[in-house]
Design an enzyme around this catalytic site. Structure first.
Site, PDB file in Angstrom:
ATOM      1  N   ALA A   1       3.047   6.373   4.288  1.00 17.40           N
ATOM      2  CA  ALA A   1       3.995   6.064   4.937  1.00 17.40           C
ATOM      3  C   ALA A   1       4.232   5.589   6.265  1.00 17.40           C
ATOM      4  O   ALA A   1       3.497   6.215   6.951  1.00 17.40           O
ATOM      5  CB  ALA A   1       5.090   6.985   4.792  1.00 17.40           C
ATOM      6  N   SER A   2       4.598   4.329   6.511  1.00 16.33           N
ATOM      7  CA  SER A   2       4.783   3.853   7.800  1.00 16.33           C
ATOM      8  C   SER A   2       5.926   2.693   8.191  1.00 16.33           C
ATOM      9  O   SER A   2       6.683   2.416   7.082  1.00 16.33           O
ATOM     10  CB  SER A   2       3.495   3.006   8.106  1.00 16.33           C
ATOM     11  OG  SER A   2       3.404   2.380   9.505  1.00 16.33           O
ATOM     12  N   LEU A   3       6.360   2.681   9.281  1.00 14.69           N
ATOM     13  CA  LEU A   3       7.377   1.556   9.554  1.00 14.69           C
ATOM     14  C   LEU A   3       6.944   0.208   8.982  1.00 14.69           C
ATOM     15  O   LEU A   3       7.610  -0.377   8.151  1.00 14.69           O
ATOM     16  CB  LEU A   3       7.687   1.729  11.400  1.00 14.69           C
ATOM     17  CG  LEU A   3       8.675   0.377  11.596  1.00 14.69           C
ATOM     18  CD1 LEU A   3       9.961   0.718  11.014  1.00 14.69           C
ATOM     19  CD2 LEU A   3       8.581   0.670  13.119  1.00 14.69           C
TER      20      LEU A   3
ATOM     21  N   GLY B   1       0.774  -4.373   9.556  1.00 12.17           N
ATOM     22  CA  GLY B   1       0.581  -5.749  10.655  1.00 12.17           C
ATOM     23  C   GLY B   1      -0.190  -6.881   9.660  1.00 12.17           C
ATOM     24  O   GLY B   1      -0.135  -6.515   8.510  1.00 12.17           O
TER      25      GLY B   1
ATOM     26  N   HIS C   1      10.674   5.463   9.457  1.00 13.46           N
ATOM     27  CA  HIS C   1       9.897   5.944  10.494  1.00 13.46           C
ATOM     28  C   HIS C   1       8.764   6.781  10.323  1.00 13.46           C
ATOM     29  O   HIS C   1       8.203   7.140  11.111  1.00 13.46           O
ATOM     30  CB  HIS C   1      10.914   6.159  11.732  1.00 13.46           C
ATOM     31  CG  HIS C   1      10.104   5.978  13.043  1.00 13.46           C
ATOM     32  ND1 HIS C   1       9.768   6.988  13.854  1.00 13.46           N
ATOM     33  CD2 HIS C   1       9.948   4.804  13.791  1.00 13.46           C
ATOM     34  CE1 HIS C   1       9.230   6.319  14.841  1.00 13.46           C
ATOM     35  NE2 HIS C   1       9.430   5.080  14.920  1.00 13.46           N
TER      36      HIS C   1
ATOM     37  N   LYS D   1       5.361   8.602   9.312  1.00 12.40           N
ATOM     38  CA  LYS D   1       4.044   7.974   9.662  1.00 12.40           C
ATOM     39  C   LYS D   1       2.995   9.044   9.114  1.00 12.40           C
ATOM     40  O   LYS D   1       2.471  10.143   9.421  1.00 12.40           O
ATOM     41  CB  LYS D   1       3.578   8.140  11.002  1.00 12.40           C
ATOM     42  CG  LYS D   1       4.654   7.390  12.027  1.00 12.40           C
ATOM     43  CD  LYS D   1       4.954   5.914  11.573  1.00 12.40           C
ATOM     44  CE  LYS D   1       6.245   5.163  12.470  1.00 12.40           C
ATOM     45  NZ  LYS D   1       6.064   5.380  13.796  1.00 12.40           N
TER      46      LYS D   1
ATOM     47  N   ASP E   1      -6.496  11.341  -1.415  1.00 10.02           N
ATOM     48  CA  ASP E   1      -7.297  12.235  -2.093  1.00 10.02           C
ATOM     49  C   ASP E   1      -6.269  13.632  -1.614  1.00 10.02           C
ATOM     50  O   ASP E   1      -4.948  13.825  -1.790  1.00 10.02           O
ATOM     51  CB  ASP E   1      -8.345  12.723  -2.207  1.00 10.02           C
ATOM     52  CG  ASP E   1      -8.956  11.386  -2.784  1.00 10.02           C
ATOM     53  OD1 ASP E   1      -8.141  10.809  -3.760  1.00 10.02           O
ATOM     54  OD2 ASP E   1     -10.097  10.983  -2.584  1.00 10.02           O
TER      55      ASP E   1
END
Length: 501
Positions: free
Chosen positions: A88-90, A93, A180, A182, A187
């Site tokens: 999970a990230s914004l 890149g 938002h 992170k 695993d």
């Protein structure tokens, strides 16, 4: 009388219950179980009733200091995944390092013959911004032989819709709210951080990173949290289009926003309530002979009326006793009025607050309006320092600015050292910045780590010493320096838009 279960249910989504001390008052006869675990931690015993608790051995937690190590750890774990990869990230890149990370995920799929399940949660608007974007970077996974093993979730805030969505420019629509969190789970290992998945965060953008290994139950919880958010998000398709997940029958942009918010919040609350019930036997936590550390997941989804993390954080600040040392870090200094009041009126410990120097702000030298953001935070800092001076708190509360040539600063969290102890026994680490956006607009999560493991306590001390070693104290004289005087338009913008930072 309200039962403990009923209060927990209300508390998770609460805008009604604003005083978390009610939780600590329930079933006080059970608090002895926490005290048996670690007597000197009794001032934090209320945590065991306020959030799910996952006992671990402190030796399973490793603190990373450098972004390059964060990246290499991510890469290595992905290559060797055998069961699941859940991120999970914004956003992701679009450079070479990010491409290599996507290839590592693809490699895990291939080597496992599709036995690895991949779930990636990003923000819809940020992840689809520009022609080359996060979605484009991830399309190869969906188009691979094992694309059926991948799910790319794109969360879209229900607050950005209709005319507002049509007229707001790409970079500014993020002010309305976004995904938002992170979390980087491979695993049964979890990396929790404030860092996103992009080049700067892999090279010269200072953040915090905890690696918690062999923590299946905690990973199961966060894996399911990502799934729950994914249920009311959009799904990226192999051709680059998006469709709403079929598991929800309420559209965030077409149906009434209140209906979407209610359905989405109920889904998250049901997961959290179930975990609370599973962890309700506090005595069991104290009987785990291998546990010397306890992890409490905290969530905040203000746009869904879930205020769990902010209530826990506020309680920590309000109940800090004399002799305690509290260190709080944020990449963007814009404390809510509740947090500021707690620090200046209720907290009785010594406080050190760390934020970015303007030159270490990620928006330093940005083009257009964004270039004024560092000056806006300077104005907010100045207001805070004036308030400290007016309340005669400048000897107890010190503000510091991180400055390191060639680096930007994004680290956030809290270190809590009990009275008479130099080393922290508690830390908060995750995505919240302790500002208005974190509390009311974005989807956030962090963990509270309480430990009696001396080695981990030492590592926590080294972590904050390392960060503060690059910092300079802020005083009222700081704001008389020529390059620290904000332009008039920035001062006006702070007044008008502070609650969106």
């Amino acid at each position: 009388m309200t039962s403990q279960t009923e209060l927990k249910c209300t508390y998770i989504g609460s805008s009604v219950i604003r005083n978390i001390t009610q939780i600590a008052m329930l079933d006080e006869e059970k608090v002895f179980a926490v005290d048996m675990v670690q007597p000197e931690l009794h001032t934090l015993s209320w945590l065991y009733k306020a959030a799910p608790c996952f006992p671990v051995n402190g030796s399973k937690i490793k603190i990373i200091h450098e972004p390059s190590i964060f990246y290499s750890t991510l890469l290595e774990k992905c290559k060797n995944a055998t069961r699941r990869i859940t991120f999970a990230s914004l956003y992701l890149g679009t450079g070479r390092l990010e491409s290599d990370l996507v290839q590592a995920i693809g490699q895990a799929l291939t080597l496992s013959n599709g036995n690895v399940e991949v779930k990636l949660l990003l923000d819809f608007m940020r992840g689809s911004r520009g022609k080359l974007n996060s979605c484009k970077m991830l399309e190869p996974l969906l188009n691979s032989k094992y694309g059926h093993c991948c799910q790319i979730f794109l969360y879209h805030t229900p607050k950005l819709r209709g005319l507002l969505k049509m007229i707001m420019p790409d970079r500014f629509n993020e002010l309305v709210g976004l995904q938002h969190m992170k979390l980087y789970l491979v695993d049964n290992d979890l990396i929790i951080s404030g860092a996103n998945l992009s080049n700067d965060y892999f090279t010269n953008r200072q953040d915090r990173y905890f690696v918690i290994e062999d923590c299946k139950e905690l990973c199961d919880f966060y894996n399911e949290l990502v799934e729950k958010v994914g249920e009311f998000s959009f799904l990226l398709q192999p051709d680059g289009t998006t469709v709403l997940n079929s598991t929800t029958n309420v559209h965030p942009l077409k149906d009434k926003s209140l209906k979407f918010i209610e359905n989405a919040a109920d889904s998250v609350k049901s997961l959290f309530q179930r975990e609370l019930e599973k962890c309700s036997n506090v005595e069991k936590l104290g009987k785990d002979s291998n546990a010397d550390t306890w992890i409490f997941p905290l969530i905040q989804m203000g746009q869904l009326n879930i205020y769990h993390d902010s209530q826990i954080t506020l309680k920590l600040l309000q109940t800090t006793p004399p002799g305690t040392t509290l260190r709080l870090a944020t990449g963007y200094f814009n404390l809510t009025s509740e947090y500021s009041d707690a620090l200046l009126k209720n907290c009785q410990g010594t406080c050190h607050l760390l934020t970015a120097h303007p030159t270490a702000n990620g928006f330093f030298s940005a083009k257009g309006v964004a270039g004024g953001i560092p000056a806006a935070y300077t104005k907010i800092e100045e207001s805070f320092i004036k308030r400290c001076n007016n309340m005669r708190q400048q000897k107890r509360v010190t503000l510091w600015e991180f400055i390191r040539p060639g680096w930007t600063y994004h680290a956030k969290g809290l270190w809590y050292s009990l009275p008479g102890q130099e080393k922290p026994s508690l830390t908060l680490i995750g995505s919240p910045n302790f500002g208005y956006r974190s509390v009311s607009k974005d989807l956030e999560t962090q963990i509270a780590v309480v430990t009696k493991n001396e080695k981990l306590q030492t590592e926590l001390q080294k972590e904050h010493e390392r960060l503060f070693s690059c910092a300079k104290p802020v005083t009222k004289k700081t704001f008389t320096e020529h390059d620290r005087v904000p332009p008039t338009w920035v001062c006006v913008a702070v007044v008008l838009f502070r609650y969106y930072f």
